[in-house]
Design a protein around this motif. Structure first.
Motif, PDB file in Angstrom:
ATOM      1  N   SER A  33     -33.571 -21.349  -8.768  1.00  0.00           N
ATOM      2  CA  SER A  33     -32.886 -20.200  -9.369  1.00  0.00           C
ATOM      3  C   SER A  33     -33.710 -18.941  -9.194  1.00  0.00           C
ATOM      4  O   SER A  33     -34.936 -19.011  -9.061  1.00  0.00           O
ATOM      5  CB  SER A  33     -32.673 -20.420 -10.873  1.00  0.00           C
ATOM      6  OG  SER A  33     -32.060 -21.655 -11.153  1.00  0.00           O
ATOM      7  N   TRP A  34     -33.020 -17.813  -9.236  1.00  0.00           N
ATOM      8  CA  TRP A  34     -33.664 -16.506  -9.274  1.00  0.00           C
ATOM      9  C   TRP A  34     -33.257 -15.798 -10.557  1.00  0.00           C
ATOM     10  O   TRP A  34     -32.068 -15.746 -10.898  1.00  0.00           O
ATOM     11  CB  TRP A  34     -33.263 -15.642  -8.085  1.00  0.00           C
ATOM     12  CG  TRP A  34     -34.042 -15.908  -6.852  1.00  0.00           C
ATOM     13  CD1 TRP A  34     -33.666 -16.635  -5.773  1.00  0.00           C
ATOM     14  CD2 TRP A  34     -35.368 -15.426  -6.563  1.00  0.00           C
ATOM     15  NE1 TRP A  34     -34.663 -16.641  -4.825  1.00  0.00           N
ATOM     16  CE2 TRP A  34     -35.720 -15.908  -5.287  1.00  0.00           C
ATOM     17  CE3 TRP A  34     -36.277 -14.633  -7.255  1.00  0.00           C
ATOM     18  CZ2 TRP A  34     -36.940 -15.623  -4.675  1.00  0.00           C
ATOM     19  CZ3 TRP A  34     -37.503 -14.343  -6.655  1.00  0.00           C
ATOM     20  CH2 TRP A  34     -37.817 -14.839  -5.380  1.00  0.00           C
ATOM     21  N   TYR A  35     -34.253 -15.235 -11.246  1.00  0.00           N
ATOM     22  CA  TYR A  35     -34.029 -14.454 -12.453  1.00  0.00           C
ATOM     23  C   TYR A  35     -34.673 -13.091 -12.264  1.00  0.00           C
ATOM     24  O   TYR A  35     -35.634 -12.924 -11.532  1.00  0.00           O
ATOM     25  CB  TYR A  35     -34.677 -15.108 -13.672  1.00  0.00           C
ATOM     26  CG  TYR A  35     -34.088 -16.428 -14.085  1.00  0.00           C
ATOM     27  CD1 TYR A  35     -34.496 -17.629 -13.500  1.00  0.00           C
ATOM     28  CD2 TYR A  35     -33.128 -16.491 -15.090  1.00  0.00           C
ATOM     29  CE1 TYR A  35     -33.963 -18.844 -13.891  1.00  0.00           C
ATOM     30  CE2 TYR A  35     -32.586 -17.702 -15.496  1.00  0.00           C
ATOM     31  CZ  TYR A  35     -33.015 -18.874 -14.892  1.00  0.00           C
ATOM     32  OH  TYR A  35     -32.484 -20.066 -15.287  1.00  0.00           O
ATOM     33  N   ARG A  36     -34.143 -12.122 -12.998  1.00  0.00           N
ATOM     34  CA  ARG A  36     -34.833 -10.854 -13.111  1.00  0.00           C
ATOM     35  C   ARG A  36     -35.175 -10.629 -14.574  1.00  0.00           C
ATOM     36  O   ARG A  36     -34.425 -11.052 -15.476  1.00  0.00           O
ATOM     37  CB  ARG A  36     -34.013  -9.694 -12.553  1.00  0.00           C
ATOM     38  CG  ARG A  36     -32.659  -9.449 -13.178  1.00  0.00           C
ATOM     39  CD  ARG A  36     -31.990  -8.216 -12.577  1.00  0.00           C
ATOM     40  NE  ARG A  36     -32.624  -6.980 -13.003  1.00  0.00           N
ATOM     41  CZ  ARG A  36     -32.321  -5.781 -12.523  1.00  0.00           C
ATOM     42  NH1 ARG A  36     -31.395  -5.649 -11.590  1.00  0.00           N
ATOM     43  NH2 ARG A  36     -32.951  -4.698 -12.979  1.00  0.00           N
ATOM     44  N   GLN A  37     -36.321 -10.019 -14.806  1.00  0.00           N
ATOM     45  CA  GLN A  37     -36.771  -9.770 -16.164  1.00  0.00           C
ATOM     46  C   GLN A  37     -36.950  -8.278 -16.362  1.00  0.00           C
ATOM     47  O   GLN A  37     -37.757  -7.641 -15.672  1.00  0.00           O
ATOM     48  CB  GLN A  37     -38.091 -10.503 -16.457  1.00  0.00           C
ATOM     49  CG  GLN A  37     -38.559 -10.337 -17.890  1.00  0.00           C
ATOM     50  CD  GLN A  37     -39.824 -11.128 -18.184  1.00  0.00           C
ATOM     51  OE1 GLN A  37     -40.671 -11.328 -17.330  1.00  0.00           O
ATOM     52  NE2 GLN A  37     -39.943 -11.603 -19.413  1.00  0.00           N
ATOM     53  N   ASP A  38     -36.222  -7.744 -17.305  1.00  0.00           N
ATOM     54  CA  ASP A  38     -36.314  -6.340 -17.656  1.00  0.00           C
ATOM     55  C   ASP A  38     -36.765  -6.220 -19.105  1.00  0.00           C
ATOM     56  O   ASP A  38     -36.471  -7.095 -19.924  1.00  0.00           O
ATOM     57  CB  ASP A  38     -34.954  -5.663 -17.459  1.00  0.00           C
ATOM     58  CG  ASP A  38     -34.479  -5.777 -16.025  1.00  0.00           C
ATOM     59  OD1 ASP A  38     -33.470  -6.454 -15.769  1.00  0.00           O
ATOM     60  OD2 ASP A  38     -35.144  -5.197 -15.152  1.00  0.00           O
ATOM     61  N   PRO A  39     -37.447  -5.154 -19.452  1.00  0.00           N
ATOM     62  CA  PRO A  39     -37.980  -5.007 -20.818  1.00  0.00           C
ATOM     63  C   PRO A  39     -36.883  -5.164 -21.870  1.00  0.00           C
ATOM     64  O   PRO A  39     -35.831  -4.536 -21.782  1.00  0.00           O
ATOM     65  CB  PRO A  39     -38.549  -3.588 -20.814  1.00  0.00           C
ATOM     66  CG  PRO A  39     -38.876  -3.318 -19.390  1.00  0.00           C
ATOM     67  CD  PRO A  39     -37.817  -4.027 -18.596  1.00  0.00           C
ATOM     68  N   GLY A  40     -37.159  -6.003 -22.859  1.00  0.00           N
ATOM     69  CA  GLY A  40     -36.246  -6.170 -23.981  1.00  0.00           C
ATOM     70  C   GLY A  40     -34.989  -6.966 -23.694  1.00  0.00           C
ATOM     71  O   GLY A  40     -34.129  -7.089 -24.556  1.00  0.00           O
ATOM     72  N   MET A  41     -34.885  -7.536 -22.465  1.00  0.00           N
ATOM     73  CA  MET A  41     -33.648  -8.237 -22.121  1.00  0.00           C
ATOM     74  C   MET A  41     -33.868  -9.684 -21.729  1.00  0.00           C
ATOM     75  O   MET A  41     -32.952 -10.344 -21.298  1.00  0.00           O
ATOM     76  CB  MET A  41     -32.915  -7.505 -21.002  1.00  0.00           C
ATOM     77  CG  MET A  41     -32.510  -6.092 -21.369  1.00  0.00           C
ATOM     78  SD  MET A  41     -31.451  -5.330 -20.155  1.00  0.00           S
ATOM     79  CE  MET A  41     -29.947  -6.253 -20.421  1.00  0.00           C
ATOM     80  N   GLY A  42     -35.055 -10.177 -21.832  1.00  0.00           N
ATOM     81  CA  GLY A  42     -35.291 -11.553 -21.429  1.00  0.00           C
ATOM     82  C   GLY A  42     -35.076 -11.722 -19.935  1.00  0.00           C
ATOM     83  O   GLY A  42     -35.164 -10.764 -19.162  1.00  0.00           O
ATOM     84  N   LEU A  43     -34.779 -12.925 -19.521  1.00  0.00           N
ATOM     85  CA  LEU A  43     -34.519 -13.219 -18.117  1.00  0.00           C
ATOM     86  C   LEU A  43     -33.028 -13.367 -17.899  1.00  0.00           C
ATOM     87  O   LEU A  43     -32.345 -14.041 -18.673  1.00  0.00           O
ATOM     88  CB  LEU A  43     -35.219 -14.505 -17.686  1.00  0.00           C
ATOM     89  CG  LEU A  43     -36.702 -14.411 -17.378  1.00  0.00           C
ATOM     90  CD1 LEU A  43     -37.524 -14.296 -18.641  1.00  0.00           C
ATOM     91  CD2 LEU A  43     -37.154 -15.618 -16.563  1.00  0.00           C
ATOM     92  N   ARG A  44     -32.527 -12.790 -16.833  1.00  0.00           N
ATOM     93  CA  ARG A  44     -31.124 -12.919 -16.500  1.00  0.00           C
ATOM     94  C   ARG A  44     -30.980 -13.583 -15.135  1.00  0.00           C
ATOM     95  O   ARG A  44     -31.678 -13.239 -14.184  1.00  0.00           O
ATOM     96  CB  ARG A  44     -30.438 -11.548 -16.505  1.00  0.00           C
ATOM     97  CG  ARG A  44     -30.315 -10.928 -17.892  1.00  0.00           C
ATOM     98  CD  ARG A  44     -29.578  -9.598 -17.840  1.00  0.00           C
ATOM     99  NE  ARG A  44     -30.363  -8.579 -17.142  1.00  0.00           N
ATOM    100  CZ  ARG A  44     -29.873  -7.396 -16.783  1.00  0.00           C
ATOM    101  NH1 ARG A  44     -28.604  -7.109 -17.012  1.00  0.00           N
ATOM    102  NH2 ARG A  44     -30.655  -6.521 -16.168  1.00  0.00           N
ATOM    103  N   LEU A  45     -30.051 -14.520 -15.063  1.00  0.00           N
ATOM    104  CA  LEU A  45     -29.872 -15.326 -13.862  1.00  0.00           C
ATOM    105  C   LEU A  45     -29.134 -14.535 -12.792  1.00  0.00           C
ATOM    106  O   LEU A  45     -28.060 -13.978 -13.045  1.00  0.00           O
ATOM    107  CB  LEU A  45     -29.104 -16.599 -14.207  1.00  0.00           C
ATOM    108  CG  LEU A  45     -28.858 -17.583 -13.086  1.00  0.00           C
ATOM    109  CD1 LEU A  45     -30.165 -18.184 -12.598  1.00  0.00           C
ATOM    110  CD2 LEU A  45     -27.908 -18.690 -13.561  1.00  0.00           C
ATOM    111  N   ILE A  46     -29.692 -14.503 -11.581  1.00  0.00           N
ATOM    112  CA  ILE A  46     -29.078 -13.771 -10.469  1.00  0.00           C
ATOM    113  C   ILE A  46     -28.240 -14.723  -9.621  1.00  0.00           C
ATOM    114  O   ILE A  46     -27.035 -14.548  -9.460  1.00  0.00           O
ATOM    115  CB  ILE A  46     -30.151 -13.096  -9.594  1.00  0.00           C
ATOM    116  CG1 ILE A  46     -31.057 -12.190 -10.438  1.00  0.00           C
ATOM    117  CG2 ILE A  46     -29.496 -12.287  -8.468  1.00  0.00           C
ATOM    118  CD1 ILE A  46     -32.254 -11.653  -9.674  1.00  0.00           C
TER     119      ILE A  46
END
Lengths: 112, 113
Positions: A33-46
């Motif tokens: 899997s690939w995730y992106r992590q942005d401040p205050g948003m946890g990890l989101r699945l791409i």
């Protein structure tokens, strides 16, 4: 045993450029899997893959492409980089039937 | 979305104290996991609790799960400076069992010496 390896660790892109983030695992895991992590948003699945030749979209797939030609590799392509894609990207893998995920060290991407 | 939400967003304690952080989620789950992330590093799996379990221990970690309230808690006992990190809960649910983990925004724990 290297686990999950991501390259590069850091990258700066100009808006409109394309690039590929590499991810490789040596544990013979089916799931990647690939995730992106942005401040205050946890990890989101791409995007994710359940095996070679099989990929599917996650929560935030727009602007990204993936392919899975081998069990070991799962590259993530940015087609035309935008500032909104500035983020830290993590690749993860896991065994089918096991939910513990192993993460790479991340790629910090800045799009200017 | 079944995104988990950790609470509190940040926690600061003294070494030796216990740290408790909570996670709430929205839909039915198969499993709930807790991960730790040290600054600038990837996530490391800590513990998994299945939907039919209520409590689980691993070393200084204790996890509870209340499926009726859709919530979980992570307790770290006798905290150490090395426990300073961000902690995330992650859930997965059918039909994406073991595939798509939904992460909360995390709790930043600071353990002061």
């Amino acid at each position: 045993n290297a686990g999950v390896t991501q390259t590069p660790k850091f990258q700066v892109l100009k808006t409109g450029q394309s690039m590929t983030l590499q991810c490789a695992q040596d544990m013979n895991h089916e799931y990647m899997s690939w995730y992106r992590q942005d401040p205050g948003m946890g990890l989101r699945l791409i995007h994710y893959s359940v095996g070679a030749g099989i990929t599917d979209q996650g929560e935030v797939p727009n602007g990204y492409n993936v392919s899975r030609s081998t069990t070991e590799d799962f590259p993530l392509r940015l087609l035309s980089a935008a500032p909104s894609q500035t983020s830290v990207y993590f690749c993860a893998s896991s065994l089918k039937g096991r939910t513990e995920a192993f993460f790479g060290q991340g790629t910090r991407l800045t799009v200017v | 979305s079944q995104q988990g939400e950790e609470d509190p967003q940040a926690l600061s304690i003294q070494e030796g104290e216990n740290a408790t952080m909570n996670c709430s989620y929205k839909t039915s789950i198969n499993n709930l996991q807790w991960y730790r992330q040290n600054s600038g590093r990837g996530l490391v799996h800590l513990i998994l609790i299945r939907s039919n379990e209520r409590e689980k221990h691993s070393g200084r970690l204790r996890v509870t799960l209340d499926t009726s309230k859709k919530s979980s808690s992570l307790l770290i006992t006798a905290s150490r400076a090395a426990d300073t990190a961000s902690y995330f809960c992650a859930t997965d649910a059918w039909p994406n069992y073991g595939q798509n983990f939904v992460f909360g925004p995390g709790t930043r724990l600071s353990v002061l010496p």
